[in-house]
Design a protein around this motif. Structure first.
Motif, PDB file in Angstrom:
ATOM      1  N   LEU A   1      86.673  29.072  -3.917  1.00  0.00           N
ATOM      2  CA  LEU A   1      87.364  28.146  -2.531  1.00  0.00           C
ATOM      3  C   LEU A   1      86.700  26.655  -2.537  1.00  0.00           C
ATOM      4  CD1 LEU A   1      88.334  30.335   0.342  1.00  0.00           C
ATOM      5  CD2 LEU A   1      89.926  29.332  -1.642  1.00  0.00           C
ATOM      6  N   PRO A   2      87.187  25.572  -2.748  1.00  0.00           N
ATOM      7  CA  PRO A   2      86.458  24.432  -2.845  1.00  0.00           C
ATOM      8  C   PRO A   2      86.335  23.752  -1.311  1.00  0.00           C
ATOM      9  CG  PRO A   2      88.521  23.889  -3.577  1.00  0.00           C
ATOM     10  CD  PRO A   2      88.545  25.348  -3.365  1.00  0.00           C
ATOM     11  N   SER A   3      85.434  24.505  -0.458  1.00  0.00           N
ATOM     12  CA  SER A   3      85.182  24.062   0.754  1.00  0.00           C
ATOM     13  C   SER A   3      84.066  22.867   0.656  1.00  0.00           C
ATOM     14  CB  SER A   3      84.609  25.108   1.647  1.00  0.00           C
ATOM     15  OG  SER A   3      83.441  25.394   1.320  1.00  0.00           O
ATOM     16  N   SER A   4      83.991  22.250   1.857  1.00  0.00           N
ATOM     17  CA  SER A   4      83.156  21.117   1.890  1.00  0.00           C
ATOM     18  C   SER A   4      81.572  21.683   2.400  1.00  0.00           C
ATOM     19  CB  SER A   4      83.602  20.147   3.164  1.00  0.00           C
ATOM     20  OG  SER A   4      82.616  19.114   3.443  1.00  0.00           O
ATOM     21  N   SER A   5      80.623  21.209   1.462  1.00  0.00           N
ATOM     22  CA  SER A   5      79.181  21.281   1.643  1.00  0.00           C
ATOM     23  C   SER A   5      78.788  20.604   2.596  1.00  0.00           C
ATOM     24  CB  SER A   5      78.484  21.152   0.182  1.00  0.00           C
ATOM     25  OG  SER A   5      78.962  22.097  -0.744  1.00  0.00           O
ATOM     26  N   SER A   6      79.280  19.451   2.901  1.00  0.00           N
ATOM     27  CA  SER A   6      79.142  18.515   3.876  1.00  0.00           C
ATOM     28  C   SER A   6      79.257  18.944   5.268  1.00  0.00           C
ATOM     29  CB  SER A   6      79.835  17.069   3.605  1.00  0.00           C
ATOM     30  OG  SER A   6      79.548  16.646   2.349  1.00  0.00           O
ATOM     31  N   HIS A   7      80.363  19.530   5.624  1.00  0.00           N
ATOM     32  CA  HIS A   7      80.746  20.031   6.778  1.00  0.00           C
ATOM     33  C   HIS A   7      80.126  21.259   7.085  1.00  0.00           C
ATOM     34  CE1 HIS A   7      84.611  17.511   6.615  1.00  0.00           C
ATOM     35  NE2 HIS A   7      83.664  16.860   6.916  1.00  0.00           N
ATOM     36  N   ALA A   8      79.761  22.031   5.760  1.00  0.00           N
ATOM     37  CA  ALA A   8      78.839  23.341   6.026  1.00  0.00           C
ATOM     38  C   ALA A   8      77.414  22.876   6.662  1.00  0.00           C
ATOM     39  CB  ALA A   8      78.740  23.961   4.797  1.00  0.00           C
ATOM     40  N   LEU A   9      76.983  21.849   6.088  1.00  0.00           N
ATOM     41  CA  LEU A   9      75.541  21.389   6.713  1.00  0.00           C
ATOM     42  C   LEU A   9      75.841  20.886   8.120  1.00  0.00           C
ATOM     43  CD1 LEU A   9      72.680  20.550   6.156  1.00  0.00           C
ATOM     44  CD2 LEU A   9      73.489  18.452   5.209  1.00  0.00           C
ATOM     45  N   ILE A  10      76.735  20.076   8.454  1.00  0.00           N
ATOM     46  CA  ILE A  10      76.761  19.528   9.971  1.00  0.00           C
ATOM     47  C   ILE A  10      77.234  20.731  10.866  1.00  0.00           C
ATOM     48  CG2 ILE A  10      78.199  18.280  11.053  1.00  0.00           C
ATOM     49  CD1 ILE A  10      78.756  16.257   8.421  1.00  0.00           C
ATOM     50  N   GLY A  11      77.871  21.743  10.272  1.00  0.00           N
ATOM     51  CA  GLY A  11      78.111  22.915  11.043  1.00  0.00           C
ATOM     52  C   GLY A  11      76.954  23.694  11.368  1.00  0.00           C
ATOM     53  N   GLY A  12      76.033  23.755  10.273  1.00  0.00           N
ATOM     54  CA  GLY A  12      74.955  24.694  10.334  1.00  0.00           C
ATOM     55  C   GLY A  12      73.997  23.934  11.428  1.00  0.00           C
ATOM     56  N   LEU A  13      73.819  22.498  11.444  1.00  0.00           N
ATOM     57  CA  LEU A  13      72.976  21.656  12.459  1.00  0.00           C
ATOM     58  C   LEU A  13      73.686  22.093  13.630  1.00  0.00           C
ATOM     59  CD1 LEU A  13      72.509  18.518  10.296  1.00  0.00           C
ATOM     60  CD2 LEU A  13      70.796  19.972  11.017  1.00  0.00           C
ATOM     61  N   GLY A  14      74.753  21.982  13.960  1.00  0.00           N
ATOM     62  CA  GLY A  14      75.427  22.150  15.158  1.00  0.00           C
ATOM     63  C   GLY A  14      75.193  23.446  15.679  1.00  0.00           C
ATOM     64  N   GLY A  15      75.380  24.237  15.016  1.00  0.00           N
ATOM     65  CA  GLY A  15      75.084  25.962  15.387  1.00  0.00           C
ATOM     66  C   GLY A  15      73.661  26.076  15.830  1.00  0.00           C
ATOM     67  N   ALA A  16      72.869  25.817  14.808  1.00  0.00           N
ATOM     68  CA  ALA A  16      71.400  26.013  15.221  1.00  0.00           C
ATOM     69  C   ALA A  16      70.927  25.229  16.475  1.00  0.00           C
ATOM     70  CB  ALA A  16      70.720  25.616  13.944  1.00  0.00           C
ATOM     71  N   ALA A  17      71.393  24.052  16.676  1.00  0.00           N
ATOM     72  CA  ALA A  17      71.199  23.069  17.691  1.00  0.00           C
ATOM     73  C   ALA A  17      71.594  23.911  19.008  1.00  0.00           C
ATOM     74  CB  ALA A  17      71.508  21.595  17.726  1.00  0.00           C
ATOM     75  N   LEU A  18      72.795  24.253  19.012  1.00  0.00           N
ATOM     76  CA  LEU A  18      73.204  24.909  20.130  1.00  0.00           C
ATOM     77  C   LEU A  18      72.397  26.226  20.660  1.00  0.00           C
ATOM     78  CD1 LEU A  18      77.221  24.644  19.732  1.00  0.00           C
ATOM     79  CD2 LEU A  18      75.646  23.335  21.431  1.00  0.00           C
TER      80      LEU A  18
ATOM     81  N   HIS B   1      78.391  23.539  -6.339  1.00  0.00           N
ATOM     82  CA  HIS B   1      79.652  23.981  -5.857  1.00  0.00           C
ATOM     83  C   HIS B   1      80.558  22.678  -5.777  1.00  0.00           C
ATOM     84  CE1 HIS B   1      82.064  24.660  -2.050  1.00  0.00           C
ATOM     85  NE2 HIS B   1      81.563  25.833  -2.210  1.00  0.00           N
ATOM     86  N   ASP B   2      80.106  21.733  -5.844  1.00  0.00           N
ATOM     87  CA  ASP B   2      81.039  20.348  -5.849  1.00  0.00           C
ATOM     88  C   ASP B   2      81.025  19.625  -7.273  1.00  0.00           C
ATOM     89  OD1 ASP B   2      81.208  21.001  -3.341  1.00  0.00           O
ATOM     90  OD2 ASP B   2      80.258  19.234  -2.368  1.00  0.00           O
ATOM     91  N   ALA B   3      80.442  20.148  -8.130  1.00  0.00           N
ATOM     92  CA  ALA B   3      80.405  19.695  -9.360  1.00  0.00           C
ATOM     93  C   ALA B   3      81.924  19.547  -9.744  1.00  0.00           C
ATOM     94  CB  ALA B   3      79.785  20.386 -10.529  1.00  0.00           C
ATOM     95  N   ALA B   4      82.618  20.584  -9.509  1.00  0.00           N
ATOM     96  CA  ALA B   4      84.257  20.508  -9.729  1.00  0.00           C
ATOM     97  C   ALA B   4      84.859  19.439  -9.403  1.00  0.00           C
ATOM     98  CB  ALA B   4      84.966  21.740  -9.215  1.00  0.00           C
ATOM     99  N   ASN B   5      84.232  18.840  -7.951  1.00  0.00           N
ATOM    100  CA  ASN B   5      85.176  17.528  -7.650  1.00  0.00           C
ATOM    101  C   ASN B   5      85.283  16.447  -8.404  1.00  0.00           C
ATOM    102  OD1 ASN B   5      84.967  19.048  -5.396  1.00  0.00           O
ATOM    103  ND2 ASN B   5      83.294  18.305  -4.220  1.00  0.00           N
ATOM    104  N   ALA B   6      84.142  16.330  -9.388  1.00  0.00           N
ATOM    105  CA  ALA B   6      83.966  15.221 -10.214  1.00  0.00           C
ATOM    106  C   ALA B   6      84.742  15.467 -11.470  1.00  0.00           C
ATOM    107  CB  ALA B   6      82.660  14.649 -10.395  1.00  0.00           C
TER     108      ALA B   6
END
Length: 329
Positions: A99-116, A21-26
């Motif tokens: 769409l070049p969205s953020s894998s980092s924020h997807a992971l953090i969002g996933g952690l937050g949603g699952a925790a709640l 997903h993020d190979a394009a970034n580099a």
């Protein structure tokens, strides 16, 4: 033993999707300016990702212990698994849409949603300080510094022969693309390391704040394989649709983004988005030509993907939690 094996497998699945997903970034800028062939660029990025992964333990600790309160036992493993499913789902959706969205924020969002949904506390103050503030600051920094770096290049080479300048910066882009890929490994492989350490701790297989070397090696190898598999859809968006880049512009954007990634990861342990950083740097570089040279409509669509990443991944994690946890029980 089976639950922890499943969670680690999911973590590596996320890591692999993060790589392609993020190979394009580099490498998008280097490929679009023809500084590197696509396969050569992907191979170089994979190697640099591998090396960079060993320099991001601060980021790993932020993800592993700084986002949510530590859950316990099987329930905790289910939480981590649901978070990973949410992040993987969002990665695949945005990859499919290009769409070049953020894998980092997807992971953090996933952690937050699952925790709640699991009734586990989220460390909101820490999230604000090490996630939200860097999320806002890093694109602004990319925009401003990219503009400054490109302006400096234009001034320094204002009397040089254009053909020689283009050829010289094509060579320089090999180094700047490698630096960007190193920063991606430092940031993104480390985030997966943090999740695996969290899962091992929750499952009773690890104690303390140190990172086991086998977790680093495994994460580095998997993200490198994912990177080498490529990310052509997103590469087209970053490399061509925002602005048609020249080699000096590509060098300026990559150098800017790499510097921001290093400072955030190695100095502050802040898990910033490589996607946000390189995209904003490209916009800043492009704006030195003229504001209309940047296709702001495409940029607006990308910003929209950024905004929806946290809630989108969190919702996917909530669905995964209900489907898997209650089905199992």
């Amino acid at each position: 033993m089976l639950p922890i094996a499943i969670v680690i497998t999911l973590a590596m699945g996320f890591n692999y999707t993060n790589g392609f997903h993020d190979a394009a970034n580099a490498i998008a800028t280097s490929v679009s300016t023809r500084a590197l062939t696509p396969r050569a660029a992907l191979f170089m990025a994979a190697v640099a990702n591998l090396v960079g992964a060993f320099f991001g333990t601060k980021v790993a600790k932020t993800i592993g212990s700084g986002i949510i309160e530590q859950p316990n036992g099987t329930r905790g493993l289910w939480l981590v698994g649901a978070a990973l499913v949410g992040a993987i789902g969002w990665n695949l959706l945005t990859w499919w849409l290009g769409l070049p969205s953020s894998s980092s924020h997807a992971l953090i969002g996933g952690l937050g949603g699952a925790a709640l949904v699991a009734g586990i506390g989220v460390k909101w103050a820490n999230v604000f300080n090490v996630v939200i503030i860097p999320m806002v600051v890093s694109p602004i920094a990319g925009l401003i510094i990219g503009y400054i770096v490109m302006t400096a290049i234009l001034w320094l080479f204002r009397r040089a022969q254009p053909g020689k300048v283009q050829r010289g910066f094509r060579w320089a882009q090999t180094a700047s693309a490698a630096a960007m890929a190193f920063g991606h490994g430092l940031q993104d492989a480390s985030k997966t390391v943090g999740v695996v350490v969290l899962a091992l701790t929750v499952g009773g297989y690890h104690e303390g704040s140190h990172v086991p070397i086998w977790v680093l090696v495994l994460s580095a190898l998997v993200i490198s394989l994912g990177t080498y598999s490529g990310g052509w859809r997103i590469m087209r968006t970053l490399g061509r649709r925002i602005i048609h880049l020249t080699p000096p512009q590509g060098f300026a954007a990559e150098t800017t983004a790499a510097g921001i990634l290093y400072v955030a990861g190695m100095a502050f342990g802040a898990p910033i988005s490589t996607t946000h950083t390189i995209t904003s740097a490209i916009m800043g570089v492009g704006a030195t030509k003229r504001l209309s040279a940047v296709r702001w409509g495409v940029a607006g669509n990308i910003v929209g993907a950024w905004i929806f990443t946290f809630p989108g991944a969190a919702l996917a994690a909530v669905v995964a939690w209900y489907v898997t946890y209650f089905w199992h029980h």
